[in-house]
Design a protein around this motif. Sequence first.
Motif, short mmCIF file in Angstrom:
data_model
loop_
_atom_site.label_atom_id
_atom_site.label_comp_id
_atom_site.label_asym_id
_atom_site.label_seq_id
_atom_site.Cartn_x
_atom_site.Cartn_y
_atom_site.Cartn_z
N ALA A 1 0.83 -1.21 0.00
CA ALA A 1 0.00 0.00 0.00
C ALA A 1 0.86 1.25 0.00
O ALA A 1 0.58 2.22 -0.73
N VAL B 1 -6.25 -4.23 -2.41
CA VAL B 1 -5.36 -3.10 -2.16
C VAL B 1 -5.11 -2.34 -3.47
O VAL B 1 -5.16 -1.10 -3.51
N VAL C 1 -6.34 1.55 -3.76
CA VAL C 1 -5.35 2.62 -3.88
C VAL C 1 -5.37 3.24 -5.27
O VAL C 1 -5.32 4.47 -5.42
#
Length: 466
Positions: free
Chosen positions: A168, A414, A418
């Motif tokens: 991340a 993720v 993101v």
Amino acid sequence: MNHEPPERAAVAALAEEFLVSLREWIAIPSIGADPAHHGDVARSAHWLADALRADGWPEVAVWDEGPALPAVYACWPAEDPAAPTVLVYGHHDVQPVDPLEAWEHPPFAGVVVGEELIGRGASDDKGQVAMHLLGVRAHLAATGATAPAVTLKFFVEGEEESGSPHLADLLAGHTADLACDLVVFTDTPLYARDAPTVNTGQRGVLGAEVVFTGGTSDVHSGRVGGGIPNPATAIARLVAALHDADGRVQLPGFYADVVEPTAVERADYAALPFDEADWLAATAGGARAVAGEKGWSTLERVWTRPTAEVNGISGGYTGPGLKTIVPRDASVKLSFRLVPDQQPARIASALREFVAAHTPEGVTAEVRLRGDGVPPYAVDVTHPANVALYDAVQQAFDQPVRYSRTGGSGPAAVLHDVLGVPVVYLGATLPDDRIHAPNERVVLPLLLRGAEAAARLWRSLPERLS
């Protein structure tokens, strides 16, 4: 007259060179979980960067920054600046090889046996990353172009086998480099060689340990037994309360956010060849019966339903003979597999509430979470990119294709969260490729078909996403 599709012909022409290159990459023991091999992870990253440059990628970089193990980034802009941008995600770190004596061939030799390539990383995930490199080369050869039909980006991390702890942060630190319209996720299998599938999602996971503590020490059961609470008994009751008679998890609000699979997906699962006895023997460790949440098939249970699993219980005396005590403490280790749209933080809160409701007077409870957990992810099967991928796979494999999911967990959520774009799955390995185990293998003809599917996808995406 040769009517072979151009992408297939291009893959076939490049197949021998592809195998030589993949074997060379497998020879690098990039075991990310072992600090003694972190230098090899760096070597693996630079090997991939050199391979990309040799293929003509104009922008290639090794991201070796902070605590993260090295990742590789590459970008090849499309000739048309209005073309969509696609990011291919994979990983180049591999699992440890223990026990070494169980390997029939050296794990980093890349031995070819018939149609199989044996070696650590052959399937998970070097083989599939290499498959996508081949797909790009085949796409260019089939179209006669000097640049792909879509702007392609590669992001290949070095920590997936360790849970992607810095992913991340790495994504957030490179949002401009990684900006895209779509992510293609490589680390995914087909259902079976004679039943190719397009994966549409992965479950998330949350791990926890619950510890019950009574007094300050173990005490003689003859002196106090029946007069004080027993932490081991309390843990057993908590575990017994975890599911109802229909196999449904009893954490408060556990199913509140669950999104069920579509009717199309459920129909595809039902149409896949599934032999219960074979599955129990080959996949379920010799279990003697299927079980789980009532009203769902086995494939639905392991792909699309959330679970609570007891991974281990401990407490008191477990050595030889008998020791008559009331133990000081006892604990249970749990893991929860999550499905869209469950979130690990909400499940953690529900677990704490459940434990509080099942902690008897005189016992203290502690809930220890193993990290923040991994969220689940599933793509809308009707998304144009997923439809394009489905068509490309069906054309490449020359047989009907169905939808499937993966019961395990990975960083797809993720990437989606993101980067803010959908994630689709294109892989060509098999569930019985022995990943994470001795004698990992990949079936080479499947990798070649996967490369063909990728080449077809790059050709069709500009129109599908316009």
